[in-house]
Scaffold this motif. Structure first.
Motif, PDB file in Angstrom:
ATOM      1  N   GLN A   1      55.077 -56.922 -30.887  1.00 45.87           N
ATOM      2  CA  GLN A   1      55.983 -57.788 -30.133  1.00 45.87           C
ATOM      3  C   GLN A   1      55.332 -59.155 -29.969  1.00 45.87           C
ATOM      4  N   ASN A   2      56.105 -60.190 -30.156  1.00 44.16           N
ATOM      5  CA  ASN A   2      55.558 -61.541 -30.011  1.00 44.16           C
ATOM      6  C   ASN A   2      55.067 -61.779 -28.591  1.00 44.16           C
TER       7      ASN A   2
ATOM      8  N   ASN B   1      56.724 -63.771 -24.502  1.00 45.75           N
ATOM      9  CA  ASN B   1      58.147 -63.534 -24.731  1.00 45.75           C
ATOM     10  C   ASN B   1      58.810 -63.229 -23.384  1.00 45.75           C
TER      11      ASN B   1
ATOM     12  N   LYS C   1      62.127 -57.243 -34.749  1.00 48.53           N
ATOM     13  CA  LYS C   1      61.980 -57.298 -33.296  1.00 48.53           C
ATOM     14  C   LYS C   1      62.705 -58.526 -32.759  1.00 48.53           C
TER      15      LYS C   1
ATOM     16  N   MET D   1      63.149 -61.707 -29.881  1.00 50.06           N
ATOM     17  CA  MET D   1      62.406 -62.617 -28.999  1.00 50.06           C
ATOM     18  C   MET D   1      63.376 -63.634 -28.396  1.00 50.06           C
TER      19      MET D   1
END
Length: 462
Positions: free
Chosen positions: A377-378, A381, A456, A458
């Protein structure tokens, strides 16, 4: 003293002797290289031993009339300044001239010289172009470029036309296209005619500690400014990475560029220096003095981290881990090179060390090399100005990493290339493929690596 003859060691003029109780002194230096002698003693009625600052031990068996190295082959305790591999030979530059090995470092020979500079000078860097070996040599703050057309057997001084008078240092020397590029204490110069004439670039009057080239691209650090790049074989330069970090070393291979700094670790670029990222794995405040790209994603780094002087990356500089097994305790690294069999590390005051290349013996990458594909996951975020995306590759893969809006329209391509195994980090600054800022909202990022795909979500906020 030996009998009624007294001997003294001096810092710049070597050994002197007096036969009249010190009233007059005469030099006793024949056969010595750099004459920075720090200690001297007599072992019997005719033998003297002299210890030098940089080049180990000299011995005279005739009361100082003639001196020779007290070890055969490569001088013990030498300070190594440069290393290159060419053909079946490896060359090293020291503070006592140049040496060559033709048997993977089992034996070294001192290369011939016709003057004190080629015999005893500091050989800061070497490169090869069209079968000619070029070397930047310095003696007593007088720097010149020499070349050899016979594998280092003899050296010819190149022309100094175009260089500023009184040039003290040429710390870096690389070949790019048909040019030889020199990094000096007064800017960057290039020669298109085998060193006969030198031309000043648009980076004048600055101390350039290092230079690197791959293809038509060249890279150079400028203290307090950042990393400069040339895309035309070193002729014109522009700022590639603006930074106040004190960069001291650069290296390059293919489309990758690398930089090392004082107290700020390393940086790497996978697109010819267009964008740069921080290398992971170095402890806080680590200094990276030397970088050696070996191909297939492998990169060696010389650090100030005693006793782990050498670190290794298997993913083109994205992450590093210690690689110092078997290395001596005093082995601060100044130069790297490699051939098909061995990797060579030149150290400060501790000679040249070697290690078999991975694949020739059961040398495995460190355990932190990923075993599976993964897209993280970034972070942060949601984000405002910039976010970080991390992913892992257990094998070399063709990778695409793209940003899409909620309508499925492509916004930005971050990665589109073949990458070696390892942990990867890339930043997105909220701009599209045309460099324009995108609106706040929800975006998707999708990776394809071989048969692996993942997506994913964001959120970009203003």
């Amino acid at each position: 003293a030996i009998g009624s003859t007294f001997y003294i060691a001096t810092s710049y003029d070597g050994v002197y002797k007096s036969t009249d109780d010190g009233s007059t002194w005469v030099p006793a230096n024949d056969g010595m290289g750099p004459k920075d002698v720090r200690a001297i003693t007599a072992t019997n009625s005719s033998t003297l031993i002299a210890g030098t600052h940089y080049v180990g031990i000299y011995r005279s068996t005739d009361m100082g009339l003639q001196w020779s190295k007290s070890v055969t082959g490569f001088p013990a305790g030498s300070s190594i300044l440069s290393l290159i591999e060419y053909g079946s030979s490896v060359f090293t530059g020291t503070r006592d001239g140049a040496y060559r090995t033709d048997d993977n470092g089992d034996n070294w020979v001192k290369l011939a010289g016709t003057n004190d500079t080629t015999k005893y000078g500091d050989v800061w860097d070497m490169c090869e172009l069209d079968g000619v070996i070029y070397a930047s040599m310095q003696l007593y703050f007088d720097a010149s470029v020499y070349k050899s057309t016979d594998n280092g057997g003899t050296w010819i001084r190149c022309g100094n036309a175009g260089f500023p008078p009184g040039l003290s240092f040429i710390k870096g020397l690389v070949a790019s296209g048909n040019n030889i590029i020199a990094a000096t204490d007064e800017g960057i110069y290039y020669s298109p005619d085998e060193g006969s004439n030198w031309y000043q670039t648009n980076i004048p009057n600055l101390h350039i500690p290092s230079i690197a080239a791959a293809g038509s691209y060249a890279y150079a650090p400028v203290s307090g400014a950042g990393i400069y790049r040339s895309s035309d074989n070193g002729i014109n330069w522009s700022l590639s990475l603006q930074s106040t970090v004190d960069y001291i070393e650069v290296a390059a291979i293919d489309n990758y560029a690398f930089a090392g700094s004082f107290f700020e670790g390393g940086r790497y670029s996978s697109n010819y220096g267009s964008t740069w990222f921080v290398s992971g794995g170095f402890p806080a405040d680590a200094s990276v003095f030397e970088l050696g790209p070996l191909g297939n994603g492998m990169l060696l780094a010389g650090t100030d981290l005693e006793p782990n002087w050498i670190y290794v990356s298997y993913n083109n500089g994205a992450s590093f881990s210690s690689y110092s097994e078997g290395l001596g305790q005093r082995a601060a690294v100044e130069a790297f090179t490699a051939n098909d069999s061995f990797m060579f590390a030149g150290t400060d005051y501790n000679g040249v060390w070697r290690r078999l290349r991975p694949g020739l013996v059961n040398i495995k990458p460190p355990s932190d090399v990923p075993k599976t594909f993964y897209l993280a996951q970034n972070y942060p975020n949601p984000f405002n100005l910039e976010t970080v995306i991390k992913y892992s590759l257990p094998i070399q893969s063709k990778v695409t990493l793209k940003i899409y809006n909620v309508l499925g329209e492509e916004v930005r391509t971050l990665v589109d290339e073949v990458q070696t195994l390892g942990l990867r980090t890339i930043n997105w600054n909220g701009q599209d493929n045309h460099g324009k800022p995108v609106r706040s909202g929800i975006y998707l990022y999708r990776i394809k690596a071989g048969v692996f795909t993942a997506t994913k979500k964001m959120v970009l906020v203003e």
